[in-house]
Design a protein around this motif. Structure first.
Motif, PDB file in Angstrom:
ATOM      1  N   SER A  85      46.049  -0.028  87.044  1.00  0.00           N
ATOM      2  CA  SER A  85      46.483   0.511  88.337  1.00  0.00           C
ATOM      3  C   SER A  85      45.739  -0.164  89.477  1.00  0.00           C
ATOM      4  CB  SER A  85      46.188   2.009  88.404  1.00  0.00           C
ATOM      5  OG  SER A  85      47.244   2.737  87.914  1.00  0.00           O
ATOM      6  N   ASP A  86      44.490  -0.509  89.228  1.00  0.00           N
ATOM      7  CA  ASP A  86      43.706  -1.124  90.296  1.00  0.00           C
ATOM      8  C   ASP A  86      44.405  -2.359  90.854  1.00  0.00           C
ATOM      9  OD1 ASP A  86      41.733   0.753  90.320  1.00  0.00           O
ATOM     10  OD2 ASP A  86      40.327  -0.381  89.081  1.00  0.00           O
ATOM     11  N   ASP A 180      49.423   7.513  93.790  1.00  0.00           N
ATOM     12  CA  ASP A 180      48.613   7.053  92.657  1.00  0.00           C
ATOM     13  C   ASP A 180      48.571   8.178  91.623  1.00  0.00           C
ATOM     14  OD1 ASP A 180      46.641   6.254  90.903  1.00  0.00           O
ATOM     15  OD2 ASP A 180      45.140   5.802  92.443  1.00  0.00           O
ATOM     16  N   TYR A 183      46.506  10.455  86.882  1.00  0.00           N
ATOM     17  CA  TYR A 183      46.224  11.643  86.051  1.00  0.00           C
ATOM     18  C   TYR A 183      47.427  12.539  85.847  1.00  0.00           C
ATOM     19  CZ  TYR A 183      41.498  10.105  87.002  1.00  0.00           C
ATOM     20  OH  TYR A 183      40.355   9.353  87.090  1.00  0.00           O
ATOM     21  N   THR A 206      49.124   4.548  85.224  1.00  0.00           N
ATOM     22  CA  THR A 206      48.248   3.707  84.406  1.00  0.00           C
ATOM     23  C   THR A 206      48.283   4.128  82.935  1.00  0.00           C
ATOM     24  OG1 THR A 206      45.953   3.046  84.009  1.00  0.00           O
ATOM     25  CG2 THR A 206      46.284   5.201  84.995  1.00  0.00           C
ATOM     26  N   SER A 208      45.548   3.784  81.258  1.00  0.00           N
ATOM     27  CA  SER A 208      44.111   3.930  80.982  1.00  0.00           C
ATOM     28  C   SER A 208      43.711   5.338  80.587  1.00  0.00           C
ATOM     29  CB  SER A 208      43.291   3.533  82.218  1.00  0.00           C
ATOM     30  OG  SER A 208      43.415   2.161  82.489  1.00  0.00           O
ATOM     31  N   LYS A 209      44.308   6.351  81.229  1.00  0.00           N
ATOM     32  CA  LYS A 209      43.773   7.696  81.086  1.00  0.00           C
ATOM     33  C   LYS A 209      44.503   8.490  80.004  1.00  0.00           C
ATOM     34  CE  LYS A 209      41.216   6.488  84.595  1.00  0.00           C
ATOM     35  NZ  LYS A 209      41.595   6.449  85.982  1.00  0.00           N
ATOM     36  N   ARG A 217      43.897  -2.762  80.039  1.00  0.00           N
ATOM     37  CA  ARG A 217      44.255  -3.010  81.420  1.00  0.00           C
ATOM     38  C   ARG A 217      45.776  -3.104  81.606  1.00  0.00           C
ATOM     39  NH1 ARG A 217      41.831  -0.746  83.274  1.00  0.00           N
ATOM     40  NH2 ARG A 217      41.791  -1.640  85.346  1.00  0.00           N
TER      41      ARG A 217
END
Ligand SMILES: *Cc1c(COP(=O)(O)O)cnc(C)c1O
Length: 352
Positions: A85-86, A180, A183, A206, A208-209, A217
Motif C-alpha cells: 500500500s505504501d 486507505d 484494516y 493491502t 500485508s495485514k 509487498r
C-alpha cells in the motif's frame, strides 16, 4: 547528511517503522503483522514461480488484476497493483498532489502521509481528530484539496461508514479522495462499492495485514479507470516491474484462498474482543477498534514507561510519542497464547 545530499530535502523526516529487532525473540505485537502463516496455496504458488526467476514479471500484472477484478466486482482497468500500500499511496500523491495542490489528512493518522508530503514538497492541510479520536466527516466537506483518509484509522482503530466517505467525495467533486483500507477486513465496511458512483474516489487495500503477506509487498489501488490510468502513468515512469514474480503468483493464490482468509481474520476479531474485555477488566481505556490492533491506555502507568517495561519482559508493542497519544499503546492482536502472555506481563508490571 553528506554535503552532496539535495538541499531541497534537508528538512525530510523519514518514517520510523516499528522495530524489527534481531537481538532476542519477542512476542511481537508492534507492527500489525498476522500471527498466522500465509495460506498453503500461497506458499505453493511462490515455490512454483522460483524456477522462472530469470524472466521479468508481467509489467501489466494482468493475471493478478483479472483475479482481483473478479473478486471485487470491478474491471481489470479499475485496479492497479503496487509494491505494498505504501507504494500505491505514494503514487497517488505523486499523481494527484504537488506544490500547488495540497493534501488534507487527519492528525492523528498513518505517519507516512506526512513523510511523503515532505519528500514530494506537497503542502499539508492537517485536520485534528475530535477529543475522542473520532473523525468528523463534515470537516472534510468542501476542502478543495486532495484528501486521504485511513478507514479504519491508525492507530486509533476507529472506522467511518462508507456513506460518510461517499459524502466527502460528493462534497469535493473536483478533487480526489483516497481511502486507505489497510484494516478494512477486520470488521469495517469497504468503500469499493462506491467506486461505481464516484469518479473521484480511490480505494487502497493491502495484502500485508489480513492476508499474511507483509513480507511479499503487495497492495491494490481500486478506482475509476481514468484515475487508475493516471496512477499507471506514474508507476510506469518509475518502476514498471514493481511487483515481482513470486508476489504476483502469491497474490492470486491469496485471493483464491477465501476460506483461509475468512478463518484467520475471524480468529483475529475473536481474539481482539477477548483481549479487549480482559484489558477493560484491568481498568484500561480502549477505542472501538475495527482493526487487527487494540489502542489502549491506563491511568496506572504512563504509555512510554509501560512500553519499555513490556519490552524488558519480551513483549513488543508500539508507542508513539506524539502529544495526544503519548499515553496510549497500539497492541497488535496476535494468537490467543500471545495475548495471554501480554496480559500476564501486564499484571506483573502493574501489580494486578
Ligand atoms: C500497514 C499500513 C500501510 C502499509 O501497508 P503495506 O501494504 O505493507 O505497504 C498503509 N496504510 C496503513 C494505514 C497501514 O496501517
Amino acid at each position: 547528511m553528506s554535503r552532496f545530499f539535495s538541499p531541497t530535502l534537508s528538512n525530510l523526516e523519514p518514517y520510523t517503522p516499528g522495530e524489527q529487532p534481531q537481538d532476542r525473540s519477542y512476542v511481537k505485537l508492534n507492527t500489525n503483522e498476522s500471527p498466522y502463516p500465509p495460506a498453503p496455496a500461497v506458499l505453493e504458488a511462490i515455490q512454483k514461480e522460483t524456477g522462472r526467476l530469470q524472466l521479468y514479471p508481467d509489467p501489466a500484472c494482468a493475471a493478478l488484476r483479472q483475479k482481483a477484478a473478479d473478486y471485487y466486482g470491478l474491471q481489470p482497468d479499475q485496479i492497479m497493483a503496487g509494491n505494498g500500500s505504501d507504494e500505491n499511496l505514494f503514487f497517488a500523491l505523486r499523481a494527484f498532489c504537488d506544490e500547488n495542490h495540497p493534501l488534507a489528512h487527519a492528525n492523528i493518522t498513518y505517519g507516512c502521509y506526512a513523510v511523503w508530503c515532505g519528500l514530494l514538497h506537497i503542502p499539508e492541510d492537517i485536520i485534528p481528530l475530535e477529543a475522542d479520536f473520532s473523525l468528523d466527516p463534515v470537516k472534510y466537506h468542501g476542502r478543495n484539496e486532495t484528501i486521504v483518509i485511513a478507514n479504519p484509522n491508525a492507530p486509533t482503530g476507529l472506522a467511518l461508514p462508507p456513506e460518510a466517505i461517499g459524502a466527502i467525495a460528493d462534497a469535493n467533486p473536483d478533487n480526489v479522495v483516497i481511502v486507505d483500507e489497510a484494516y478494512v477486513d477486520f470488521g469495517a465496511e469497504s468503500c469499493v462499492p462506491l467506486i461505481a458512483s464516484h469518479d473521484n474516489l480511490l480505494v487502497v487495500q493491502t495484502f500485508s495485514k489480513s492476508r499474511q503477506m507483509a513480507g511479499a509487498r503487495l497492495g491494490l489501488t481500486m478506482g475509476p479507470r481514468e484515475l487508475i490510468a493516471d496512477m499507471e502513468r506514474v508507476r510506469s515512469s518509475l518502476n514498471p516491474y514493481n511487483i515481482n514474480r513470486m508476489t504476483l503468483a502469491a497474490g492470486i493464490a491469496a485471493l483464491e484462498s477465501t476460506g483461509y482468509f475468512d478463518e484467520t481474520r475471524h480468529q483475529i476479531m475473536e481474539t481482539r474482543a477477548w483481549t479487549a474485555g480482559q484489558l477493560a477488566r484491568r481498568g484500561f481505556e480502549l477505542t472501538d477498534s475495527r482493526t487487527n490492533f487494540l489502542f489502549a491506555r491506563t491511568d496506572r502507568m504512563e504509555g512510554g514507561a509501560l512500553y519499555r517495561a513490556l519490552r524488558e519482559k519480551g513483549v513488543l508493542v508500539r508507542h508513539f510519542s506524539a502529544p495526544r497519544i503519548s499515553d496510549w499503546l497500539r497492541i497488535t492482536v496476535g494468537t490467543l497464547e500471545q495475548m495471554e502472555i501480554l496480559l500476564k506481563q501486564l499484571d506483573d508490571i502493574l501489580g494486578g
